[in-house]
Enzyme design. Sequence first.
Site, PDB file in Angstrom:
ATOM      1  N   SER A 160     -18.179  -2.529  -6.948  1.00 16.10           N
ATOM      2  CA  SER A 160     -17.575  -1.976  -8.175  1.00 16.10           C
ATOM      3  C   SER A 160     -16.469  -2.864  -8.741  1.00 16.10           C
ATOM      4  O   SER A 160     -15.981  -2.609  -9.840  1.00 16.10           O
ATOM      5  CB  SER A 160     -17.092  -0.551  -7.962  1.00 16.10           C
ATOM      6  OG  SER A 160     -15.966  -0.529  -7.133  1.00 16.10           O
ATOM      7  N   GLN A 161     -16.100  -3.950  -8.026  1.00 20.27           N
ATOM      8  CA  GLN A 161     -15.209  -4.948  -8.656  1.00 20.27           C
ATOM      9  C   GLN A 161     -15.924  -5.657  -9.803  1.00 20.27           C
ATOM     10  O   GLN A 161     -15.291  -6.321 -10.623  1.00 20.27           O
ATOM     11  CB  GLN A 161     -14.702  -5.972  -7.613  1.00 20.27           C
ATOM     12  CG  GLN A 161     -15.763  -6.826  -6.946  1.00 20.27           C
ATOM     13  CD  GLN A 161     -16.338  -6.181  -5.709  1.00 20.27           C
ATOM     14  OE1 GLN A 161     -16.554  -4.975  -5.671  1.00 20.27           O
ATOM     15  NE2 GLN A 161     -16.594  -6.971  -4.686  1.00 20.27           N
ATOM     16  N   THR A 170     -15.886   1.850  -4.131  1.00 18.04           N
ATOM     17  CA  THR A 170     -14.615   2.583  -4.182  1.00 18.04           C
ATOM     18  C   THR A 170     -13.536   1.854  -4.981  1.00 18.04           C
ATOM     19  O   THR A 170     -12.569   2.479  -5.408  1.00 18.04           O
ATOM     20  CB  THR A 170     -14.083   2.855  -2.756  1.00 18.04           C
ATOM     21  OG1 THR A 170     -13.928   1.614  -2.078  1.00 18.04           O
ATOM     22  CG2 THR A 170     -15.022   3.761  -1.993  1.00 18.04           C
ATOM     23  N   ASP A 171     -13.705   0.553  -5.190  1.00 17.10           N
ATOM     24  CA  ASP A 171     -12.618  -0.232  -5.819  1.00 17.10           C
ATOM     25  C   ASP A 171     -12.256   0.261  -7.216  1.00 17.10           C
ATOM     26  O   ASP A 171     -11.076   0.318  -7.570  1.00 17.10           O
ATOM     27  CB  ASP A 171     -13.010  -1.713  -5.911  1.00 17.10           C
ATOM     28  CG  ASP A 171     -13.043  -2.397  -4.552  1.00 17.10           C
ATOM     29  OD1 ASP A 171     -12.664  -1.761  -3.552  1.00 17.10           O
ATOM     30  OD2 ASP A 171     -13.443  -3.569  -4.490  1.00 17.10           O
ATOM     31  N   THR A 183     -19.972  -0.044  -1.287  1.00 14.95           N
ATOM     32  CA  THR A 183     -20.050  -0.079   0.175  1.00 14.95           C
ATOM     33  C   THR A 183     -21.017   0.957   0.719  1.00 14.95           C
ATOM     34  O   THR A 183     -21.648   0.747   1.753  1.00 14.95           O
ATOM     35  CB  THR A 183     -18.641   0.188   0.757  1.00 14.95           C
ATOM     36  OG1 THR A 183     -17.809  -0.863   0.354  1.00 14.95           O
ATOM     37  CG2 THR A 183     -18.648   0.243   2.268  1.00 14.95           C
ATOM     38  N   TYR A 219     -18.851  -7.631   4.844  1.00 20.01           N
ATOM     39  CA  TYR A 219     -20.191  -7.120   4.565  1.00 20.01           C
ATOM     40  C   TYR A 219     -20.520  -7.379   3.110  1.00 20.01           C
ATOM     41  O   TYR A 219     -19.661  -7.767   2.328  1.00 20.01           O
ATOM     42  CB  TYR A 219     -20.288  -5.608   4.865  1.00 20.01           C
ATOM     43  CG  TYR A 219     -19.345  -4.799   4.026  1.00 20.01           C
ATOM     44  CD1 TYR A 219     -18.027  -4.612   4.420  1.00 20.01           C
ATOM     45  CD2 TYR A 219     -19.763  -4.272   2.808  1.00 20.01           C
ATOM     46  CE1 TYR A 219     -17.140  -3.913   3.625  1.00 20.01           C
ATOM     47  CE2 TYR A 219     -18.874  -3.561   2.007  1.00 20.01           C
ATOM     48  CZ  TYR A 219     -17.571  -3.388   2.432  1.00 20.01           C
ATOM     49  OH  TYR A 219     -16.691  -2.699   1.640  1.00 20.01           O
ATOM     50  N   GLU A 250      14.483   4.660 -19.583  1.00 17.00           N
ATOM     51  CA  GLU A 250      15.446   3.577 -19.833  1.00 17.00           C
ATOM     52  C   GLU A 250      15.034   2.773 -21.065  1.00 17.00           C
ATOM     53  O   GLU A 250      15.857   2.174 -21.743  1.00 17.00           O
ATOM     54  CB  GLU A 250      15.523   2.654 -18.620  1.00 17.00           C
ATOM     55  CG  GLU A 250      16.473   3.125 -17.538  1.00 17.00           C
ATOM     56  CD  GLU A 250      16.548   2.125 -16.400  1.00 17.00           C
ATOM     57  OE1 GLU A 250      17.211   1.100 -16.553  1.00 17.00           O
ATOM     58  OE2 GLU A 250      15.907   2.383 -15.351  1.00 17.00           O
ATOM     59  N   LYS A 260      -7.273   5.194  -5.548  1.00 10.70           N
ATOM     60  CA  LYS A 260      -7.477   4.616  -4.213  1.00 10.70           C
ATOM     61  C   LYS A 260      -6.111   4.212  -3.673  1.00 10.70           C
ATOM     62  O   LYS A 260      -5.427   3.379  -4.266  1.00 10.70           O
ATOM     63  CB  LYS A 260      -8.411   3.410  -4.304  1.00 10.70           C
ATOM     64  CG  LYS A 260      -8.845   2.865  -2.945  1.00 10.70           C
ATOM     65  CD  LYS A 260      -9.886   1.755  -3.086  1.00 10.70           C
ATOM     66  CE  LYS A 260     -10.401   1.339  -1.719  1.00 10.70           C
ATOM     67  NZ  LYS A 260     -11.415   0.271  -1.792  1.00 10.70           N
TER      68      LYS A 260
HETATM   69  N1  GLU Z   1     -15.649  -3.845  -3.287  1.00 14.87           N
HETATM   70  C1  GLU Z   1     -16.777  -3.002  -3.113  1.00 14.87           C
HETATM   71  C2  GLU Z   1     -16.922  -1.960  -4.198  1.00 14.87           C
HETATM   72  O1  GLU Z   1     -15.982  -1.428  -4.719  1.00 14.87           O
HETATM   73  C3  GLU Z   1     -16.739  -2.347  -1.812  1.00 14.87           C
HETATM   74  C4  GLU Z   1     -15.649  -1.353  -1.705  1.00 14.87           C
HETATM   75  C5  GLU Z   1     -16.217   0.005  -1.459  1.00 14.87           C
HETATM   76  O2  GLU Z   1     -17.230   0.411  -2.015  1.00 14.87           O
HETATM   77  O3  GLU Z   1     -15.586   0.668  -0.659  1.00 14.87           O
HETATM   78  O4  GLU Z   1     -18.046  -1.660  -4.529  1.00 14.87           O
END
Ligand code: GLU
Length: 351
Positions: free
Chosen positions: A81-82, A114-115, A35, A48, A308, A187
């Site tokens: 990053s997915q 961020t993913d 992002t 986006y 457990e 996250k």
């Molecule tokens: N899904 C995208 C990624 O992880 C956008 C999420 C982000 O960067 O905040 O690259």
Amino acid sequence: MKTINKIFVLLVLVLASVSYASAKPKVMILATGGTIAGSAATATQAGYTAGVATVDQLISAVPQIKDLADIKGMQISNIGSQEMNDQVWLKLAKEINRLFASNECDAIVITHGTDTMEETSFFLNLVVKSDKPVVLVGAMRPSTALSADGPMNLYKAVVTATTPEAKGKGVMVLMNDYILGAADVTKMNSTNVDAFACPNYGPLGQVIGDKAYFTRAPLTRHTTNSEFSVDGLTKFPTVDIVIGYANASALPTKALVDAKVDGIVHAGVGNGNIYPTVMTELDRAVKNGIQVIRASRIPVGMVPMNGEVSDTDHGFTASGFHNAPKSRVLLMMALTKTKDLNEIRRIFAEY
Ligand code: GLU
């Protein structure tokens, strides 16, 4: 020596020491996408495209970082990053080790979606062979949004990377003012700018204005104290994750056992608990030489050995403070070295 010559020599020495003292640290920015490099058609919309802006565009959007360091940039990938994968991880880790070994930079900042930032940072924490700072940074809002958080995050990542106390702290993540250690960072929010935390140990510090304040240091093994390496690696062992839930289906676990994966991480309910029919499949996994990590779907807290579930009886390893994605990374790296259960348990206790 004539007085005039003495004055000249003195002047040269003074000038040399001034220029040495004011030499800025060399920071390499490795861009992977996300992002922070994202772009939307309007400044307020939720949708986006991640990974559009290049590393040069990111650097020129925050000219203030050039006051902090001599900045260079390199594009490693430009993906959300997915889509992060083994090949980008290997390229990134090998490039970081090459840059530090050849003394081309004093610190590295990685722009990243961020993913899966928590996984990339933990992976690098295990395989970077230097105590020089490595800081991952991202953004929750695309670069075209009102109040985009990326530029300030990037500035503060460079502040962190150029702060002497950052040395030896392992790989870090800088998000929303917080300096977060790679072993614990996760996250916690899918949309808010305050998305990242170290839910078990707390952050290592914070950046306020243009100064980084460190208040903690990680004690688990990392970087120069890690036994793992990417040297000679071209792929990783196959480790996959299954999640626990009420009335859970055993089908995903059965499919993984039948596919003869190298390891399975079970993100169980509560303290790593497991539905009976899934347990049967995990026992079959162990009988087939597949390592099983007993983790939890809860993002905070510990899964200690023998809760457990008796890990001793089942031949499992408890994840400790690692969540399921981090357990996957650690098991993957552990399996590059050993298949011995006691060694895997030792590794989960030490990293
Ligand atoms: N899904 C995208 C990624 O992880 C956008 C999420 C982000 O960067 O905040 O690259």
